[in-house]
Motif scaffolding. Structure first.
Motif, short mmCIF file in Angstrom:
data_model
loop_
_atom_site.label_atom_id
_atom_site.label_comp_id
_atom_site.label_asym_id
_atom_site.label_seq_id
_atom_site.Cartn_x
_atom_site.Cartn_y
_atom_site.Cartn_z
N SER A 17 5.08 22.35 36.64
CA SER A 17 6.21 22.78 37.46
C SER A 17 6.65 21.68 38.42
CB SER A 17 5.85 24.05 38.22
OG SER A 17 6.94 24.50 38.98
N LEU A 18 5.69 21.07 39.11
CA LEU A 18 6.03 20.03 40.07
C LEU A 18 6.52 18.77 39.39
CD1 LEU A 18 3.18 20.76 42.57
CD2 LEU A 18 5.58 20.56 43.21
N LEU A 19 5.97 18.47 38.22
CA LEU A 19 6.46 17.32 37.47
C LEU A 19 7.94 17.47 37.14
CD1 LEU A 19 5.81 14.67 35.89
CD2 LEU A 19 5.31 16.14 33.91
N SER A 20 8.32 18.63 36.66
CA SER A 20 9.73 18.85 36.31
C SER A 20 10.61 18.81 37.56
CB SER A 20 9.90 20.19 35.58
OG SER A 20 9.69 21.28 36.43
N ALA A 21 10.10 19.31 38.68
CA ALA A 21 10.88 19.31 39.91
C ALA A 21 11.15 17.89 40.41
CB ALA A 21 10.16 20.12 40.99
N LEU A 22 10.19 16.99 40.17
CA LEU A 22 10.32 15.61 40.66
C LEU A 22 10.92 14.67 39.62
CD1 LEU A 22 6.90 15.25 42.54
CD2 LEU A 22 9.16 15.58 43.55
N ASP A 23 11.26 15.19 38.46
CA ASP A 23 11.82 14.36 37.40
C ASP A 23 13.08 13.63 37.82
OD1 ASP A 23 10.39 14.07 35.08
OD2 ASP A 23 11.29 15.75 34.04
N VAL A 24 13.82 14.21 38.74
CA VAL A 24 15.14 13.65 39.11
C VAL A 24 15.04 12.57 40.17
CG1 VAL A 24 16.22 15.88 38.59
CG2 VAL A 24 15.59 15.35 40.95
N CYS A 25 13.84 12.26 40.66
CA CYS A 25 13.72 11.42 41.85
C CYS A 25 14.39 10.07 41.71
CB CYS A 25 12.25 11.24 42.21
SG CYS A 25 11.53 12.70 43.02
N GLU A 26 14.18 9.38 40.59
CA GLU A 26 14.78 8.06 40.43
C GLU A 26 16.31 8.16 40.42
OE1 GLU A 26 10.67 7.76 39.56
OE2 GLU A 26 12.14 9.11 38.64
N LEU A 27 16.83 9.10 39.68
CA LEU A 27 18.28 9.27 39.59
C LEU A 27 18.87 9.69 40.94
CD1 LEU A 27 20.47 9.13 37.36
CD2 LEU A 27 20.20 11.59 37.10
N ALA A 28 18.15 10.53 41.66
CA ALA A 28 18.65 11.06 42.93
C ALA A 28 18.29 10.17 44.12
CB ALA A 28 18.09 12.46 43.16
N GLU A 29 17.67 9.02 43.82
CA GLU A 29 17.30 8.05 44.85
C GLU A 29 16.37 8.66 45.90
OE1 GLU A 29 20.86 6.24 46.35
OE2 GLU A 29 21.33 5.27 44.44
N VAL A 30 15.42 9.45 45.42
CA VAL A 30 14.34 9.94 46.28
C VAL A 30 13.20 8.94 46.16
CG1 VAL A 30 12.68 11.79 46.69
CG2 VAL A 30 15.01 12.34 45.99
N ASP A 31 12.94 8.21 47.22
CA ASP A 31 11.98 7.10 47.20
C ASP A 31 10.55 7.63 47.28
OD1 ASP A 31 10.68 4.71 47.32
OD2 ASP A 31 11.48 4.10 49.27
N LEU A 32 9.79 7.41 46.22
CA LEU A 32 8.40 7.86 46.19
C LEU A 32 7.42 6.71 46.39
CD1 LEU A 32 8.48 10.32 43.13
CD2 LEU A 32 8.65 10.89 45.57
N SER A 33 7.92 5.52 46.69
CA SER A 33 7.06 4.34 46.75
C SER A 33 5.97 4.45 47.81
CB SER A 33 7.90 3.08 46.99
OG SER A 33 8.60 3.17 48.23
N ALA A 34 6.21 5.22 48.85
CA ALA A 34 5.20 5.36 49.91
C ALA A 34 4.11 6.36 49.53
CB ALA A 34 5.87 5.81 51.21
N HIS B 273 -0.37 8.40 45.60
CA HIS B 273 -1.06 9.39 44.77
C HIS B 273 -0.07 10.19 43.92
CE1 HIS B 273 -4.05 8.40 47.88
NE2 HIS B 273 -4.93 8.64 46.92
N ILE B 274 1.08 10.52 44.49
CA ILE B 274 2.12 11.20 43.71
C ILE B 274 2.59 10.29 42.58
CG2 ILE B 274 4.48 12.10 43.74
CD1 ILE B 274 4.00 13.05 46.59
N THR B 275 2.79 9.02 42.90
CA THR B 275 3.26 8.06 41.90
C THR B 275 2.27 7.93 40.75
OG1 THR B 275 4.50 6.83 43.59
CG2 THR B 275 3.97 5.67 41.54
N ALA B 276 0.98 7.82 41.05
CA ALA B 276 -0.05 7.69 40.02
C ALA B 276 -0.15 8.97 39.18
CB ALA B 276 -1.40 7.37 40.65
#
Length: 220
Positions: free
Chosen positions: A164-181, A184-187
């Motif tokens: 569920s959370l994977l699908s919710a975060l699928d749009v992050c790159e397109l929506a410019e939600v920066d996950l670089s910080a 653990h989420i990124t990995a």
């Protein structure tokens, strides 16, 4: 035969496909043309009476709402994606609710007011966009904290909460939600996105979006 009704641009619909793939349930995906109003036709309303995607028809059993669908599919397969133990199941349910009410709600606002409002022919809601960004920034640290001590959201084993959370975060790159910080989420995302249940749907949400819609120039 399981029939899934949705669209590759719908994160909730993708969630159902991810779950079905992981559970190795054969299915046929029916793309519902929302712009043409297919979700409001009498035929579709017999499948989902309130005209939303995703929905399923499993040999005559019809069901809507993505979290209800993935619970049903996991239960049908007696899968540990949705544990039978009442306390373990409650924890999965907690994170499913967290995903739906906080993460998905935020990313949906961002995506709608960055891209989808143009496809629907409506106006951008700047306030809703800003609230979406505030909400996602509020809840990402909670998710990061959870993954500091767990391989998956609820522990050592992948569950519906991860899907569920994977699908919710699928749009992050397109929506410019920066996950670089959020290391653990990124990995965690990198791990899940490399697995066959994900790859059998698409390379990435962004790739699917660009293939279907093309690059939309966003007006600031």
């Amino acid at each position: 035969m399981l029939h899934i009704y949705g669209l590759p641009l719908s994160s909730p619909a993708n969630k159902v496909c991810y779950a079905a793939n992981y559970l190795q349930i054969p299915y046929e995906l029916h793309e519902v043309n929302l712009r043409a109003g297919e979700h409001r036709t009498p035929a579709y309303l017999k499948i989902n009476p309130y005209g939303k995607i995703p929905a399923i028809d499993d040999d005559g059993f019809k069901l809507g709402e993505s979290n209800a669908i993935i619970r049903y599919l996991a239960d049908k397969q007696k899968s540990m994606l949705y544990p039978q133990d009442i306390q373990q199941r409650a924890i999965v349910d907690q994170w499913l609710d967290f995903s739906a009410q906080h993460v998905s709600a935020a990313t949906a606002r961002i995506m709608f007011n960055t891209y989808f409002y143009k496809l629907k022919g409506t106006s951008k809601d700047e306030r809703s966009l800003e609230e979406g960004r505030q909400f996602i920034n509020q809840y990402l640290p909670i998710l990061e904290q959870q993954l500091m001590t767990n391989t998956y959201i609820t522990g050592k084993t992948l569950t519906l909460a991860d899907i569920s959370l994977l699908s919710a975060l699928d749009v992050c790159e397109l929506a410019e939600v920066d996950l670089s910080a959020y290391k653990h989420i990124t990995a965690w995302r990198k791990n899940l996105m490399s697995q066959s249940f994900y790859k059998d749907c698409h390379e990435s949400y962004t790739a699917s979006f660009n293939k279907i819609v093309g690059n939309i120039t966003v007006v600031a």
